[in-house]
Design an enzyme around this catalytic site. Structure first.
Site, PDB file in Angstrom:
ATOM      1  N   HIS A 123       0.957  -1.118  -0.042  1.00 19.17           N
ATOM      2  CA  HIS A 123      -0.011   0.120   0.267  1.00 19.17           C
ATOM      3  C   HIS A 123       0.952   1.202   0.147  1.00 19.17           C
ATOM      4  O   HIS A 123       1.979   1.194   0.512  1.00 19.17           O
ATOM      5  CB  HIS A 123      -0.745  -0.080   1.286  1.00 19.17           C
ATOM      6  CG  HIS A 123      -1.720   1.150   1.354  1.00 19.17           C
ATOM      7  ND1 HIS A 123      -1.569   2.403   1.943  1.00 19.17           N
ATOM      8  CD2 HIS A 123      -3.113   0.929   1.107  1.00 19.17           C
ATOM      9  CE1 HIS A 123      -2.635   3.191   1.954  1.00 19.17           C
ATOM     10  NE2 HIS A 123      -3.750   2.347   1.546  1.00 19.17           N
ATOM     11  N   ASP A 201       3.526  -4.087   7.996  1.00 16.45           N
ATOM     12  CA  ASP A 201       2.245  -3.627   7.770  1.00 16.45           C
ATOM     13  C   ASP A 201       1.289  -4.535   7.892  1.00 16.45           C
ATOM     14  O   ASP A 201       0.768  -5.125   7.063  1.00 16.45           O
ATOM     15  CB  ASP A 201       2.259  -2.975   6.356  1.00 16.45           C
ATOM     16  CG  ASP A 201       0.997  -2.283   6.128  1.00 16.45           C
ATOM     17  OD1 ASP A 201      -0.137  -2.219   6.809  1.00 16.45           O
ATOM     18  OD2 ASP A 201       0.969  -1.518   5.148  1.00 16.45           O
ATOM     19  N   GLN A 204      -4.047  -4.855   7.038  1.00 11.79           N
ATOM     20  CA  GLN A 204      -4.998  -5.901   6.517  1.00 11.79           C
ATOM     21  C   GLN A 204      -5.129  -7.554   7.264  1.00 11.79           C
ATOM     22  O   GLN A 204      -5.867  -8.279   6.999  1.00 11.79           O
ATOM     23  CB  GLN A 204      -4.935  -6.237   5.085  1.00 11.79           C
ATOM     24  CG  GLN A 204      -5.020  -4.850   4.249  1.00 11.79           C
ATOM     25  CD  GLN A 204      -6.433  -4.443   4.421  1.00 11.79           C
ATOM     26  OE1 GLN A 204      -7.401  -4.904   4.533  1.00 11.79           O
ATOM     27  NE2 GLN A 204      -6.760  -3.216   3.759  1.00 11.79           N
ATOM     28  N   LYS A 227     -10.105  -0.430  10.489  1.00 12.78           N
ATOM     29  CA  LYS A 227     -10.502  -1.694   9.848  1.00 12.78           C
ATOM     30  C   LYS A 227     -10.959  -2.925  10.696  1.00 12.78           C
ATOM     31  O   LYS A 227     -11.008  -3.952  10.173  1.00 12.78           O
ATOM     32  CB  LYS A 227      -9.157  -1.996   8.978  1.00 12.78           C
ATOM     33  CG  LYS A 227      -8.789  -0.912   7.868  1.00 12.78           C
ATOM     34  CD  LYS A 227      -7.742  -1.435   7.196  1.00 12.78           C
ATOM     35  CE  LYS A 227      -6.822  -0.418   6.652  1.00 12.78           C
ATOM     36  NZ  LYS A 227      -7.612   0.513   5.460  1.00 12.78           N
ATOM     37  N   CYS A 365      -4.728   2.594  -3.453  1.00 19.49           N
ATOM     38  CA  CYS A 365      -3.417   2.961  -3.062  1.00 19.49           C
ATOM     39  C   CYS A 365      -2.326   1.979  -3.193  1.00 19.49           C
ATOM     40  O   CYS A 365      -1.505   1.826  -2.365  1.00 19.49           O
ATOM     41  CB  CYS A 365      -3.583   3.498  -1.369  1.00 19.49           C
ATOM     42  SG  CYS A 365      -4.900   4.734  -0.975  1.00 19.49           S
TER      43      CYS A 365
HETATM   44  N1  7TS Z   1      -1.538  -0.702   4.847  1.00 21.12           N
HETATM   45  C1  7TS Z   1      -2.549  -1.346   4.009  1.00 21.12           C
HETATM   46  C2  7TS Z   1      -1.894  -2.863   3.692  1.00 21.12           C
HETATM   47  C3  7TS Z   1      -3.772  -1.027   3.808  1.00 21.12           C
HETATM   48  O1  7TS Z   1      -4.955  -1.642   3.188  1.00 21.12           O
HETATM   49  C4  7TS Z   1      -4.045   0.287   4.304  1.00 21.12           C
HETATM   50  C5  7TS Z   1      -5.220   0.986   4.153  1.00 21.12           C
HETATM   51  C6  7TS Z   1      -2.952   1.259   4.765  1.00 21.12           C
HETATM   52  C7  7TS Z   1      -1.659   0.465   5.136  1.00 21.12           C
HETATM   53  C8  7TS Z   1      -3.309   2.404   5.370  1.00 21.12           C
HETATM   54  O2  7TS Z   1      -4.253   2.399   6.488  1.00 21.12           O
HETATM   55  P1  7TS Z   1      -4.554   3.893   7.178  1.00 21.12           P
HETATM   56  O3  7TS Z   1      -5.768   3.341   8.252  1.00 21.12           O
HETATM   57  O4  7TS Z   1      -3.281   4.463   7.701  1.00 21.12           O
HETATM   58  O5  7TS Z   1      -5.396   4.580   5.940  1.00 21.12           O
HETATM   59  N2  7TS Z   1      -5.812   0.430   3.046  1.00 21.12           N
HETATM   60  C9  7TS Z   1      -7.125   1.071   2.424  1.00 21.12           C
HETATM   61  C10 7TS Z   1      -7.703   0.230   1.442  1.00 21.12           C
HETATM   62  O6  7TS Z   1      -7.281  -1.019   0.856  1.00 21.12           O
HETATM   63  N3  7TS Z   1      -8.628   0.918   0.694  1.00 21.12           N
HETATM   64  O7  7TS Z   1      -8.865   2.164   1.512  1.00 21.12           O
HETATM   65  C11 7TS Z   1      -7.845   2.030   2.683  1.00 21.12           C
END
Ligand code: 7TS
Length: 408
Positions: A123, A201, A204, A227, A365
């Site tokens: 991501h 990371d 997910q 999430k 992303c």
């Molecule tokens: N890493 C992964 C693997 C992700 O899927 C996401 C967000 C992030 C980092 C960032 O998370 P945040 O909470 O800091 O924004 N992924 C997604 C997505 O797949 N669609 O919208 C956000």
């Protein structure tokens, strides 16, 4: 171990809603999950009956808020099996957690000529901070490639580690596009043998399967509360010895022990990395989300999702010309991204929305990953504990409608 999905859905008020007159079929939990009543209640309780700033007040309300905030941290620590609560840092989201490492660890430890290794399935949150660090430091940023099947090409890894220049390896525990679950513990062993630290990371994966940071192989791990049925906060877990050596990321109140006119001493872990007033009710809400997920059981959630993703991939194969990117169902979590040559993913999402179905369309992303598969974008269905096979059936019916309207 099967989940009682109707009973779970009944705890999420949003499922009472209709979208365009249709039952809500929410297939975008990889972007952000819906929130159950106990999490909403925990936050409303703080705001209505228990709110004060933390770590400073000497009155009952402030002491209660501080205790609830620290109790939530302890719940998160147990959830990921952290060795101690000082290793669990509340941040805004996974993105901020990764930036914290890129600045606090990266500034001190990455030097000109060093190499940072990431993967092609990351991501942007796990790409751009490393790009910026590499540029600031004159370091190299190298990628572990992804195979046509959506797996990591591990044969390339020794060539990226053998010369001893690699100081940090960052990889996703589960891809948000392919659903791939790379062998992260094995990658970490190789990285450690070459003297690099490992950032994972887990945005997910922590919401969907039980994770034990003491056996995972990571030195740092970031994830997001929103999430995992919680509100908009994130967690950075890190090994105590590394966190202790690091300088703070943000400076200000709460992260200090003493401040003199010209110099300050840093607070102990985890407060050294929590400058300023945090998102108090949200952190407490995340504690409630951890209770909610633990009450259902991460093993049962994982098993449920594995069943849905296998069913989904099987049923999606009925849709003419639809191509799923990524590995087979046994090698992925509950995320399926696909491409229909005759329809742009934005049109797919818009037509599905008419049927009450929420999917994400775009590059999610993860532009370098889409470049690698030579597609500009994809549509993605992602599943969680409140989805069932019927949701998949509605999705497949919706996709047949897309093909009828836009197909050749
Ligand atoms: N890493 C992964 C693997 C992700 O899927 C996401 C967000 C992030 C980092 C960032 O998370 P945040 O909470 O800091 O924004 N992924 C997604 C997505 O797949 N669609 O919208 C956000």
């Amino acid at each position: 171990m099967s989940l009682d999905v109707p009973a779970i859905r009944a705890q999420f008020p949003i499922f009472e809603r209709k979208i365009n007159g249709k039952r809500l079929v929410y297939l975008d939990s990889a972007a952000s999950s819906q929130k159950p009543q106990p999490v909403i209640d925990a936050m409303v309780q703080v705001w209505t009956h228990g709110y004060a700033n933390i770590h400073r007040g000497l009155y009952t309300l402030a002491e209660e808020a501080t205790a609830a905030y620290e109790d939530a941290r302890a719940k998160v620590a147990r959830f990921i099996n952290a060795a101690d609560v000082g290793e669990v840092i509340n941040v805004r989201n996974a993105t901020e957690g990764i930036n914290l490492i890129a600045y606090s660890w990266g500034e001190a430890n990455i030097h000109p000529g060093d190499r940072i290794v990431i993967t092609e399935m990351e991501h942007h949150a796990n790409i751009v901070p490393w790009q910026a660090l590499a540029r600031r430091k004159g370091a190299e940023l190298a990628y572990i490639p992804v195979t046509d099947d959506g797996l990591l090409d591990l044969d390339v890894v020794p060539s990226l580690l053998d010369d001893g220049r690699t100081k940090l390896v960052a990889c996703s525990v589960m891809s948000n596009v392919l659903g791939t679950l790379p062998p992260v513990t094995h990658v970490a062993e190789m990285a450690h043998a070459a003297g690099a630290i490992v950032v994972m990371d887990a945005a997910q994966s922590v919401p969907h399967r039980s994770i034990d940071v003491q056996t995972l192989g990571a030195d740092f791990m970031a994830f997001s509360g929103h999430k995992m049925c919680g509100p908009g906060v994130g967690i950075l877990w890190g090994r105590r010895d590394l966190l202790e050596q690091m300088s703070p990321f943000l400076y200000g109140g709460d992260m200090i022990l003493t401040v003199k006119q010209q110099e300050s001493k840093w607070n102990e872990l985890p407060y050294k990395f929590e400058a300023g007033t945090p998102a108090i009710a949200e952190v407490i809400g995340l504690g409630a989300a951890v209770d909610f997920l633990s009450g259902i059981g991460m093993a049962a959630i994982h098993e449920h999702e594995q069943q849905i993703v296998a069913y989904a991939m099987n049923r999606l194969s009925e849709v003419p010309e639809l191509e799923v990117i990524g590995p087979g169902p046994t090698e992925r979590g509950a995320v399926v991204s696909f491409w229909l040559p005759a329809a742009h993913p934005h049109d797919v999402a818009a037509i599905l929305d008419e049927e009450g179905i929420c999917v994400r369309a775009g590059h999610h992303c993860a532009q370098p990953l889409h470049d690698r598969f030579c597609i500009p974008a994809s549509a993605r269905a992602s599943f969680y504990l409140y989805n069932d096979n019927h949701d998949v059936d509605v999705l497949v019916e919706g996709l047949h409608k897309v093909v009828r309207l836009l197909g050749r």
